[in-house]
Design a protein around this motif. Structure first.
Motif, PDB file in Angstrom:
ATOM      1  N   SER A  76       0.803  -1.226   0.000  1.00 47.68           N
ATOM      2  CA  SER A  76       0.000   0.000   0.000  1.00 47.68           C
ATOM      3  C   SER A  76       0.834   1.273   0.000  1.00 47.68           C
ATOM      4  O   SER A  76       0.290   2.368  -0.127  1.00 47.68           O
ATOM      5  CB  SER A  76      -0.937   0.017   1.224  1.00 47.68           C
ATOM      6  OG  SER A  76      -1.819  -1.074   1.205  1.00 47.68           O
ATOM      7  N   LEU A  77       2.147   1.135   0.136  1.00 46.14           N
ATOM      8  CA  LEU A  77       3.009   2.311   0.269  1.00 46.14           C
ATOM      9  C   LEU A  77       3.001   3.212  -0.973  1.00 46.14           C
ATOM     10  O   LEU A  77       2.897   4.439  -0.828  1.00 46.14           O
ATOM     11  CB  LEU A  77       4.436   1.872   0.599  1.00 46.14           C
ATOM     12  CG  LEU A  77       5.428   2.990   0.918  1.00 46.14           C
ATOM     13  CD1 LEU A  77       4.979   3.764   2.154  1.00 46.14           C
ATOM     14  CD2 LEU A  77       6.820   2.413   1.124  1.00 46.14           C
ATOM     15  N   PRO A  78       3.097   2.692  -2.205  1.00 50.81           N
ATOM     16  CA  PRO A  78       3.119   3.595  -3.370  1.00 50.81           C
ATOM     17  C   PRO A  78       1.888   4.500  -3.451  1.00 50.81           C
ATOM     18  O   PRO A  78       2.006   5.698  -3.708  1.00 50.81           O
ATOM     19  CB  PRO A  78       3.190   2.635  -4.557  1.00 50.81           C
ATOM     20  CG  PRO A  78       3.879   1.432  -4.020  1.00 50.81           C
ATOM     21  CD  PRO A  78       3.357   1.292  -2.623  1.00 50.81           C
ATOM     22  N   ALA A  79       0.700   3.950  -3.223  1.00 51.27           N
ATOM     23  CA  ALA A  79      -0.514   4.765  -3.275  1.00 51.27           C
ATOM     24  C   ALA A  79      -0.564   5.751  -2.113  1.00 51.27           C
ATOM     25  O   ALA A  79      -1.025   6.889  -2.269  1.00 51.27           O
ATOM     26  CB  ALA A  79      -1.751   3.868  -3.253  1.00 51.27           C
ATOM     27  N   LEU A  80      -0.075   5.336  -0.955  1.00 56.27           N
ATOM     28  CA  LEU A  80      -0.069   6.223   0.209  1.00 56.27           C
ATOM     29  C   LEU A  80       0.850   7.414  -0.021  1.00 56.27           C
ATOM     30  O   LEU A  80       0.504   8.556   0.321  1.00 56.27           O
ATOM     31  CB  LEU A  80       0.367   5.436   1.443  1.00 56.27           C
ATOM     32  CG  LEU A  80       0.302   6.155   2.789  1.00 56.27           C
ATOM     33  CD1 LEU A  80      -1.105   6.657   3.077  1.00 56.27           C
ATOM     34  CD2 LEU A  80       0.776   5.234   3.904  1.00 56.27           C
ATOM     35  N   VAL A  81       2.008   7.190  -0.609  1.00 55.98           N
ATOM     36  CA  VAL A  81       2.936   8.289  -0.894  1.00 55.98           C
ATOM     37  C   VAL A  81       2.311   9.269  -1.890  1.00 55.98           C
ATOM     38  O   VAL A  81       2.390  10.485  -1.717  1.00 55.98           O
ATOM     39  CB  VAL A  81       4.282   7.750  -1.424  1.00 55.98           C
ATOM     40  CG1 VAL A  81       5.156   8.883  -1.933  1.00 55.98           C
ATOM     41  CG2 VAL A  81       5.006   6.980  -0.330  1.00 55.98           C
ATOM     42  N   LEU A  82       1.681   8.762  -2.926  1.00 58.78           N
ATOM     43  CA  LEU A  82       1.024   9.633  -3.905  1.00 58.78           C
ATOM     44  C   LEU A  82      -0.040  10.499  -3.238  1.00 58.78           C
ATOM     45  O   LEU A  82      -0.143  11.696  -3.527  1.00 58.78           O
ATOM     46  CB  LEU A  82       0.391   8.790  -5.005  1.00 58.78           C
ATOM     47  CG  LEU A  82       1.332   8.238  -6.079  1.00 58.78           C
ATOM     48  CD1 LEU A  82       0.647   7.130  -6.866  1.00 58.78           C
ATOM     49  CD2 LEU A  82       1.790   9.341  -7.030  1.00 58.78           C
ATOM     50  N   GLU A 114       5.855  21.143  -7.487  1.00 61.50           N
ATOM     51  CA  GLU A 114       5.986  21.275  -6.023  1.00 61.50           C
ATOM     52  C   GLU A 114       5.712  19.947  -5.333  1.00 61.50           C
ATOM     53  O   GLU A 114       6.460  19.509  -4.448  1.00 61.50           O
ATOM     54  CB  GLU A 114       4.980  22.305  -5.490  1.00 61.50           C
ATOM     55  CG  GLU A 114       5.350  23.743  -5.663  1.00 61.50           C
ATOM     56  CD  GLU A 114       4.338  24.641  -4.961  1.00 61.50           C
ATOM     57  OE1 GLU A 114       3.793  24.223  -3.929  1.00 61.50           O
ATOM     58  OE2 GLU A 114       4.084  25.741  -5.469  1.00 61.50           O
ATOM     59  N   MET A 115       4.604  19.327  -5.705  1.00 62.26           N
ATOM     60  CA  MET A 115       4.201  18.075  -5.066  1.00 62.26           C
ATOM     61  C   MET A 115       5.209  16.969  -5.328  1.00 62.26           C
ATOM     62  O   MET A 115       5.430  16.097  -4.482  1.00 62.26           O
ATOM     63  CB  MET A 115       2.818  17.677  -5.566  1.00 62.26           C
ATOM     64  CG  MET A 115       1.711  18.635  -5.140  1.00 62.26           C
ATOM     65  SD  MET A 115       0.173  18.398  -6.063  1.00 62.26           S
ATOM     66  CE  MET A 115      -0.228  16.724  -5.621  1.00 62.26           C
ATOM     67  N   MET A 116       5.840  16.990  -6.509  1.00 63.57           N
ATOM     68  CA  MET A 116       6.816  15.957  -6.841  1.00 63.57           C
ATOM     69  C   MET A 116       8.132  16.141  -6.085  1.00 63.57           C
ATOM     70  O   MET A 116       8.709  15.179  -5.578  1.00 63.57           O
ATOM     71  CB  MET A 116       7.126  16.003  -8.340  1.00 63.57           C
ATOM     72  CG  MET A 116       5.956  15.695  -9.237  1.00 63.57           C
ATOM     73  SD  MET A 116       6.453  15.997 -10.955  1.00 63.57           S
ATOM     74  CE  MET A 116       4.848  16.242 -11.698  1.00 63.57           C
ATOM     75  N   LEU A 117       8.600  17.385  -6.043  1.00 60.27           N
ATOM     76  CA  LEU A 117       9.960  17.641  -5.559  1.00 60.27           C
ATOM     77  C   LEU A 117      10.029  18.125  -4.121  1.00 60.27           C
ATOM     78  O   LEU A 117      11.060  17.958  -3.465  1.00 60.27           O
ATOM     79  CB  LEU A 117      10.639  18.671  -6.471  1.00 60.27           C
ATOM     80  CG  LEU A 117      10.755  18.290  -7.951  1.00 60.27           C
ATOM     81  CD1 LEU A 117      11.403  19.417  -8.735  1.00 60.27           C
ATOM     82  CD2 LEU A 117      11.535  16.993  -8.121  1.00 60.27           C
ATOM     83  N   GLU A 118       8.941  18.727  -3.620  1.00 61.84           N
ATOM     84  CA  GLU A 118       9.013  19.365  -2.296  1.00 61.84           C
ATOM     85  C   GLU A 118       7.892  18.953  -1.351  1.00 61.84           C
ATOM     86  O   GLU A 118       7.367  19.772  -0.609  1.00 61.84           O
ATOM     87  CB  GLU A 118       8.983  20.888  -2.468  1.00 61.84           C
ATOM     88  CG  GLU A 118      10.089  21.453  -3.339  1.00 61.84           C
ATOM     89  CD  GLU A 118       9.933  22.940  -3.577  1.00 61.84           C
ATOM     90  OE1 GLU A 118       8.793  23.442  -3.495  1.00 61.84           O
ATOM     91  OE2 GLU A 118      10.951  23.601  -3.832  1.00 61.84           O
ATOM     92  N   GLU A 137      -0.676  16.607   0.468  1.00 59.69           N
ATOM     93  CA  GLU A 137      -0.952  17.044   1.838  1.00 59.69           C
ATOM     94  C   GLU A 137      -0.020  18.155   2.305  1.00 59.69           C
ATOM     95  O   GLU A 137      -0.053  18.521   3.478  1.00 59.69           O
ATOM     96  CB  GLU A 137      -0.855  15.851   2.794  1.00 59.69           C
ATOM     97  CG  GLU A 137      -1.927  14.804   2.602  1.00 59.69           C
ATOM     98  CD  GLU A 137      -3.319  15.353   2.867  1.00 59.69           C
ATOM     99  OE1 GLU A 137      -3.481  16.157   3.799  1.00 59.69           O
ATOM    100  OE2 GLU A 137      -4.262  14.972   2.128  1.00 59.69           O
ATOM    101  N   GLY A 138       0.800  18.676   1.413  1.00 57.22           N
ATOM    102  CA  GLY A 138       1.651  19.791   1.796  1.00 57.22           C
ATOM    103  C   GLY A 138       2.968  19.796   1.050  1.00 57.22           C
ATOM    104  O   GLY A 138       3.565  18.745   0.801  1.00 57.22           O
ATOM    105  N   THR A 139       3.410  21.006   0.672  1.00 55.53           N
ATOM    106  CA  THR A 139       4.707  21.184   0.029  1.00 55.53           C
ATOM    107  C   THR A 139       5.462  22.285   0.774  1.00 55.53           C
ATOM    108  O   THR A 139       4.959  22.862   1.737  1.00 55.53           O
ATOM    109  CB  THR A 139       4.551  21.581  -1.451  1.00 55.53           C
ATOM    110  OG1 THR A 139       4.012  22.922  -1.511  1.00 55.53           O
ATOM    111  CG2 THR A 139       3.621  20.621  -2.186  1.00 55.53           C
ATOM    112  N   ALA A 140       6.650  22.601   0.296  1.00 51.08           N
ATOM    113  CA  ALA A 140       7.421  23.667   0.928  1.00 51.08           C
ATOM    114  C   ALA A 140       6.724  25.021   0.800  1.00 51.08           C
ATOM    115  O   ALA A 140       6.979  25.934   1.586  1.00 51.08           O
ATOM    116  CB  ALA A 140       8.816  23.731   0.303  1.00 51.08           C
TER     117      ALA A 140
END
Length: 438
Positions: free
Chosen positions: A66-72, A127-131, A77-80
């Motif tokens: 379930s980790l891949p979907a949870l990370v996505l 943002e969501m991808m990198l931060e 839920e927040g960026t820098a």
């Protein structure tokens, strides 16, 4: 629809016509300044577009299912620069839609937006991808939600039967057949998220130009939107090296078995049947797919006509062919009263045996071809559907010209070809059965 004086005559069925030529439009491929490939389709009249980001790395590459979907999900839920509420507000206020999914070997983020609002929402994606910040409180809430959902799912007979049949036909301990418990999900830590994010979402490009990340842009593409995407994603930092390798483990169905799982208090039983099959690379794969469709792939199929309409054992039964790089699987899925499990299985086996006799009447062949062509035509409904075909080519390891080969196979299909494929590739000697119920 037949008209009488300009008014539809509803007493007469509309004429069924043959499909014309179905052609999958080409997409344009280019490479951004940093080596990330971009597939582009400027098609349609609506002032809207869809940007899809696809990364190597899915369930099979993760040690936790379930980790891949949870990370996505946590990436929103927040960026820098924005917290989770701000991201949600920006997306909602601008009328955009954001979807995430984790497949066998890829992770996907898809954003739909109006062209007039694209400049407000597309910049959120880098943002969501990198931060991503992965705030601990949000993570704990989402982790518990995922665990609770797993508990609810596992209480259902359908899930129990699916877990068993996957283990039987894929092989004990196979990465795609892993049975993850709610307790294991609750043991995830924020560090697990950080490690998976670093492993998957940092773009990597090798010397030959192969990239771990691919972009797909479809819809009414204005020069401004294309420039925005190129500027945002073409300036992203990219590592030079080897993209994440796929963890492809061939399916290993070592024995034929039948497993009965008792679920106390179940009002009905879930029946799952599966047979190892040829993969997409085999020249008979498309014909086998059409055979499986004839068996139980649409409402007028043999299983539906016999087991639902004639015998009344179930509200629904379907068959399908799944093509993984690990191998192919023919599956049959249904639910029935606990008292009619064995008759349902017996009738299903009877219908499978009948396939090899070639007793396909002209009307059945016509109905099958119409359904198959309708399914193919639906892939051309919109620019988003068209681009989904190209996305699926990547994530499902589909060979080139697959659409055209399907069209040709449907047009040339005969009863004799279906019978041959049934005899050669649909053997009851390899049938596995899982039943969960009272």
């Amino acid at each position: 629809m037949i008209m009488q004086g300009g008014i539809p005559d509803r007493a007469k069925a509309p004429e069924i016509r043959e499909f014309g030529e179905l052609v999958m439009p080409d997409v344009t491929k280019s490479v951004l300044d940093n080596g990330i490939p971009l597939y582009r389709l400027d098609h349609g009249n609506q002032e809207a577009c869809c940007l899809t980001c696809v990364w190597r790395g899915g369930v099979a590459e993760s040690s936790a299912k379930s980790l891949p979907a949870l990370v996505l999900s946590m990436m929103r839920e927040g960026t820098a620069s924005h917290d989770g509420e701000e991201i949600a507000d920006i997306i909602e206020y601008n009328g955009a839609k954001l979807f995430v999914s984790a497949d066998s070997h890829f992770s996907t983020l898809k954003l739909y937006t109006l062209n007039s609002m694209a400049a407000n929402v597309i910049p959120l994606l880098p943002e969501m991808m990198l931060e991503p910040t992965f705030p601990e409180k949000n993570f704990e809430v989402l982790r518990e939600k995922v665990a609770k959902n797993e508990e609810i799912k596992r209480a259902k007979v359908e899930a129990q039967a699916a877990i068993a049949i996957n283990r039987m036909v894929m092989g004990e301990g196979h990465p795609l057949a892993v049975d993850e418990t709610p307790e294991e999900i609750r043991r995830y830590t924020r560090d697990d998220l950080l490690r998976w994010h670093k492993k998957v979402f940092t773009p990597v490009v090798d010397d030959a130009g192969e990239s771990s990340m691919t972009l797909f842009l479809a819809g009414r593409i204005t020069p401004e939107i294309e420039r925005l995407v190129r500027d945002l994603f073409g300036s992203m930092p990219v590592k030079r090296g080897t993209p994440l390798p796929f963890n492809i483990v061939k399916f290993d169905c070592r024995a034929v078995a039948e497993e009965r799982i008792r679920v106390d208090g179940a009002l009905q039983s879930a029946v799952r049947m599966a047979v190892p099959a040829i993969g997409r690379e085999h020249p008979d794969y498309i014909a086998l797919r059409l055979l499986v469709m004839a068996l139980g792939g649409y409402f007028g199929s043999r299983l539906m006509s016999n087991i639902r309409e004639d015998k009344g054992y179930t509200y629904g039964i379907n068959s399908y062919l799944l093509g993984y790089p690990e191998g192919g699987i023919i599956g049959i899925s249904s639910s029935t009263d606990n008292s009619t499990v064995d008759p349902l299985i017996e009738e299903t086996i009877r219908e499978i045996k009948r396939l090899s006799t070639g007793d396909f009447k002209d009307e059945e062949m016509k109905r099958l071809k119409q359904h198959a062509m309708s399914s193919l035509a639906s892939s051309l409904d919109s620019p988003f559907d068209i681009m989904d075909y190209y996305i699926n080519r990547l994530v499902a390891f589909i060979p080139p010209k697959y659409f055209e080969r399907q069209v040709a196979a449907v047009k040339s299909l005969t009863a004799e070809e279906l019978a041959r494929v049934a005899r050669e590739h649909f053997s009851l000697d390899r049938l596995n059965i899982a039943v969960a119920g009272a």
